[in-house]
Design a protein around this motif. Structure first.
Motif, PDB file in Angstrom:
ATOM      1  N   UNK A  27       0.851  -1.188   0.000  1.00 31.41           N
ATOM      2  CA  UNK A  27       0.000   0.000   0.000  1.00 31.41           C
ATOM      3  C   UNK A  27       0.888   1.240   0.000  1.00 31.41           C
ATOM      4  N   UNK A  28       0.346   2.360  -0.429  1.00 33.62           N
ATOM      5  CA  UNK A  28       1.125   3.586  -0.585  1.00 33.62           C
ATOM      6  C   UNK A  28       1.802   4.012   0.719  1.00 33.62           C
ATOM      7  N   UNK A  29       1.129   3.813   1.854  1.00 29.49           N
ATOM      8  CA  UNK A  29       1.658   4.260   3.140  1.00 29.49           C
ATOM      9  C   UNK A  29       2.410   3.166   3.905  1.00 29.49           C
ATOM     10  N   UNK A  30       2.618   2.021   3.306  1.00 30.10           N
ATOM     11  CA  UNK A  30       3.358   0.953   3.993  1.00 30.10           C
ATOM     12  C   UNK A  30       4.766   1.414   4.339  1.00 30.10           C
ATOM     13  N   UNK A  31       5.223   1.007   5.504  1.00 31.86           N
ATOM     14  CA  UNK A  31       6.598   1.297   5.928  1.00 31.86           C
ATOM     15  C   UNK A  31       7.474   0.149   5.425  1.00 31.86           C
ATOM     16  N   UNK A  32       7.870   0.245   4.177  1.00 34.42           N
ATOM     17  CA  UNK A  32       8.527  -0.849   3.484  1.00 34.42           C
ATOM     18  C   UNK A  32      10.041  -0.731   3.619  1.00 34.42           C
ATOM     19  N   UNK A  33      10.687  -1.861   3.885  1.00 35.26           N
ATOM     20  CA  UNK A  33      12.140  -1.913   4.019  1.00 35.26           C
ATOM     21  C   UNK A  33      12.653  -3.049   3.136  1.00 35.26           C
ATOM     22  N   UNK A  34      13.578  -2.720   2.236  1.00 30.73           N
ATOM     23  CA  UNK A  34      14.180  -3.741   1.382  1.00 30.73           C
ATOM     24  C   UNK A  34      15.577  -4.058   1.892  1.00 30.73           C
ATOM     25  N   UNK A  35      15.832  -5.335   2.127  1.00 31.83           N
ATOM     26  CA  UNK A  35      17.147  -5.788   2.572  1.00 31.83           C
ATOM     27  C   UNK A  35      17.918  -6.297   1.361  1.00 31.83           C
ATOM     28  N   UNK A  36      19.116  -5.776   1.167  1.00 33.76           N
ATOM     29  CA  UNK A  36      19.950  -6.207   0.055  1.00 33.76           C
ATOM     30  C   UNK A  36      19.414  -5.794  -1.298  1.00 33.76           C
ATOM     31  N   UNK A  37      19.224  -4.491  -1.552  1.00 34.44           N
ATOM     32  CA  UNK A  37      18.659  -4.046  -2.833  1.00 34.44           C
ATOM     33  C   UNK A  37      19.561  -4.307  -4.027  1.00 34.44           C
ATOM     34  N   UNK A  38      20.872  -4.468  -3.783  1.00 33.70           N
ATOM     35  CA  UNK A  38      21.788  -4.759  -4.879  1.00 33.70           C
ATOM     36  C   UNK A  38      21.781  -3.665  -5.917  1.00 33.70           C
ATOM     37  N   UNK A  39      21.489  -4.028  -7.157  1.00 36.16           N
ATOM     38  CA  UNK A  39      21.484  -3.065  -8.255  1.00 36.16           C
ATOM     39  C   UNK A  39      20.127  -2.394  -8.444  1.00 36.16           C
ATOM     40  N   UNK A  40      19.192  -2.663  -7.543  1.00 38.86           N
ATOM     41  CA  UNK A  40      17.931  -1.927  -7.540  1.00 38.86           C
ATOM     42  C   UNK A  40      16.838  -2.472  -8.431  1.00 38.86           C
ATOM     43  N   UNK A  41      16.944  -3.735  -8.856  1.00 40.34           N
ATOM     44  CA  UNK A  41      15.931  -4.299  -9.752  1.00 40.34           C
ATOM     45  C   UNK A  41      14.552  -4.322  -9.111  1.00 40.34           C
ATOM     46  N   UNK A  42      14.500  -4.608  -7.823  1.00 44.38           N
ATOM     47  CA  UNK A  42      13.230  -4.622  -7.098  1.00 44.38           C
ATOM     48  C   UNK A  42      12.910  -3.243  -6.517  1.00 44.38           C
ATOM     49  N   UNK A  43      13.945  -2.462  -6.258  1.00 46.28           N
ATOM     50  CA  UNK A  43      13.777  -1.136  -5.656  1.00 46.28           C
ATOM     51  C   UNK A  43      12.910  -0.221  -6.515  1.00 46.28           C
ATOM     52  N   UNK A  44      13.171  -0.218  -7.804  1.00 45.10           N
ATOM     53  CA  UNK A  44      12.463   0.697  -8.704  1.00 45.10           C
ATOM     54  C   UNK A  44      10.947   0.447  -8.717  1.00 45.10           C
ATOM     55  N   UNK A  45      10.488  -0.784  -8.948  1.00 45.80           N
ATOM     56  CA  UNK A  45       9.032  -0.994  -8.934  1.00 45.80           C
ATOM     57  C   UNK A  45       8.408  -0.793  -7.559  1.00 45.80           C
ATOM     58  N   UNK A  46       9.161  -1.029  -6.500  1.00 44.31           N
ATOM     59  CA  UNK A  46       8.621  -0.794  -5.160  1.00 44.31           C
ATOM     60  C   UNK A  46       8.418   0.699  -4.918  1.00 44.31           C
ATOM     61  N   UNK A  47       9.369   1.518  -5.373  1.00 45.39           N
ATOM     62  CA  UNK A  47       9.254   2.965  -5.196  1.00 45.39           C
ATOM     63  C   UNK A  47       8.050   3.534  -5.945  1.00 45.39           C
ATOM     64  N   UNK A  48       7.619   2.842  -6.984  1.00 43.91           N
ATOM     65  CA  UNK A  48       6.436   3.285  -7.719  1.00 43.91           C
ATOM     66  C   UNK A  48       5.154   3.044  -6.950  1.00 43.91           C
ATOM     67  N   UNK A  49       5.248   2.192  -5.900  1.00 47.78           N
ATOM     68  CA  UNK A  49       4.034   1.799  -5.170  1.00 47.78           C
ATOM     69  C   UNK A  49       3.934   2.422  -3.777  1.00 47.78           C
ATOM     70  N   UNK A  50       5.055   2.874  -3.217  1.00 47.19           N
ATOM     71  CA  UNK A  50       5.034   3.375  -1.834  1.00 47.19           C
ATOM     72  C   UNK A  50       5.582   4.797  -1.767  1.00 47.19           C
ATOM     73  N   UNK A  51       5.182   5.489  -0.714  1.00 49.45           N
ATOM     74  CA  UNK A  51       5.615   6.872  -0.510  1.00 49.45           C
ATOM     75  C   UNK A  51       7.089   6.936  -0.124  1.00 49.45           C
ATOM     76  N   UNK A  52       7.520   5.982   0.710  1.00 50.04           N
ATOM     77  CA  UNK A  52       8.910   5.955   1.143  1.00 50.04           C
ATOM     78  C   UNK A  52       9.386   4.520   1.236  1.00 50.04           C
ATOM     79  N   UNK A  53      10.613   4.281   0.791  1.00 49.41           N
ATOM     80  CA  UNK A  53      11.232   2.964   0.840  1.00 49.41           C
ATOM     81  C   UNK A  53      12.606   3.090   1.471  1.00 49.41           C
ATOM     82  N   UNK A  54      12.831   2.336   2.541  1.00 50.18           N
ATOM     83  CA  UNK A  54      14.165   2.267   3.146  1.00 50.18           C
ATOM     84  C   UNK A  54      14.870   1.031   2.602  1.00 50.18           C
ATOM     85  N   UNK A  55      16.120   1.176   2.196  1.00 46.72           N
ATOM     86  CA  UNK A  55      16.890   0.036   1.703  1.00 46.72           C
ATOM     87  C   UNK A  55      18.148  -0.118   2.550  1.00 46.72           C
TER      88      UNK A  55
END
Length: 260
Positions: A27-55
């Motif tokens: 959800x847009x307001x989820x407090x999402x944390x990505x562990x081990x983003x690496x080159x950001x393959x998952x980071x980019x689509x996650x940022x499109x869905x949430x207001x803030x993403x901690x990696x």
């Protein structure tokens, strides 16, 4: 370039990435944390869905690239450090509530990291992780099977584990030599009492240290055969026949024994 010492295998398959994001359904307001983003393959689509993403990333070269991205993506917070040593309770306080975790975990630290994270069950809503399939099979195995063991029992005492789907080596660069799988972990208190979780873990480890041993022999340092029987458990059983709730009764009985 992937670094062997960090156990890096970078996810690149767009179909797998889309399936992870769909399964996570942030959800847009989820407090999402990505562990081990690496080159950001998952980071980019996650940022499109949430207001803030901690990696959380330990590789300094990757951190530098992520920081460059954060300059133009204000919703991206980059935390340089070891995911094993991070204080997730403090991170949850900073983010304003319980966290949702996601990531392609390095296979070489997956088990200790999972137990470290489950120690923060009060501040984590759920976790969606890519792991070695063999590890996921052990995490989700029912009693009695070949894959059932110390990891199965330890996870069952702390969370609900669901094997979601498998991922082949070709989804990564470089490809690992093993199959991978995505698992969902939902921390929860067990439906049974565990009076001392550290003692519970030690007894489970002792029981599975030599799988061919019966409980009578494997747990003799903690309980006698009669005390095992008093827990409604047959002492001639091998540990793979016991559910996590059975080990809870045994560890609670061991505490009662020391108090007598």
């Amino acid at each position: 370039m992937a670094r062997k010492r960090f156990g890096q295998h970078f996810l690149h398959d767009p179909g797998v990435i889309a399936r992870i994001v769909s399964t996570l359904a942030p959800a847009h307001d989820d407090r999402l944390v990505e562990i081990g983003p690496g080159q950001g393959a998952l980071t980019t689509p996650l940022l499109e869905r949430v207001k803030q993403l901690s990696v959380i990333e330990i590789d300094r070269d990757l951190v530098a690239e992520l920081n460059r991205r954060a300059e133009t993506q204000p919703g991206l917070e980059v935390i340089e450090g070891d995911a094993l040593r991070l204080d997730y309770a403090e991170l949850a306080r900073a983010r304003g509530g319980p966290l949702r975790l996601v990531g392609n975990l390095p296979y070489n630290i997956s088990s200790p990291l999972l137990f470290a994270l489950l120690g923060y069950s009060q501040t984590i809503t759920d976790m969606h992780f890519m792991l070695q399939k063999e590890v996921v099979d052990r995490m989700t195995a029912p009693p009695g099977g070949r894959d059932y063991g110390r990891l199965s029992v330890g996870i069952a005492a702390r969370a609900r584990a669901e094997h979601l789907f498998d991922v082949g080596p070709g989804a990564f660069s470089p490809p690992p030599k093993v199959m991978s799988a995505v698992v969902r972990l939902t921390p929860r208190p067990p439906a049974f009492a565990i009076d001392d979780i550290d003692l519970f873990d030690r007894m489970v480890t002792a029981a599975f240290s030599q799988r061919r041993k019966t409980l009578r022999n494997a747990l003799r340092a903690y309980l006698s055969a009669d005390e095992i029987v008093a827990c409604d458990i047959e002492p001639t059983l091998r540990p793979e026949r016991l559910a996590a709730s059975d080990f809870a009764r045994l560890s609670n009985a061991a505490i009662a024994r020391t108090e007598r």
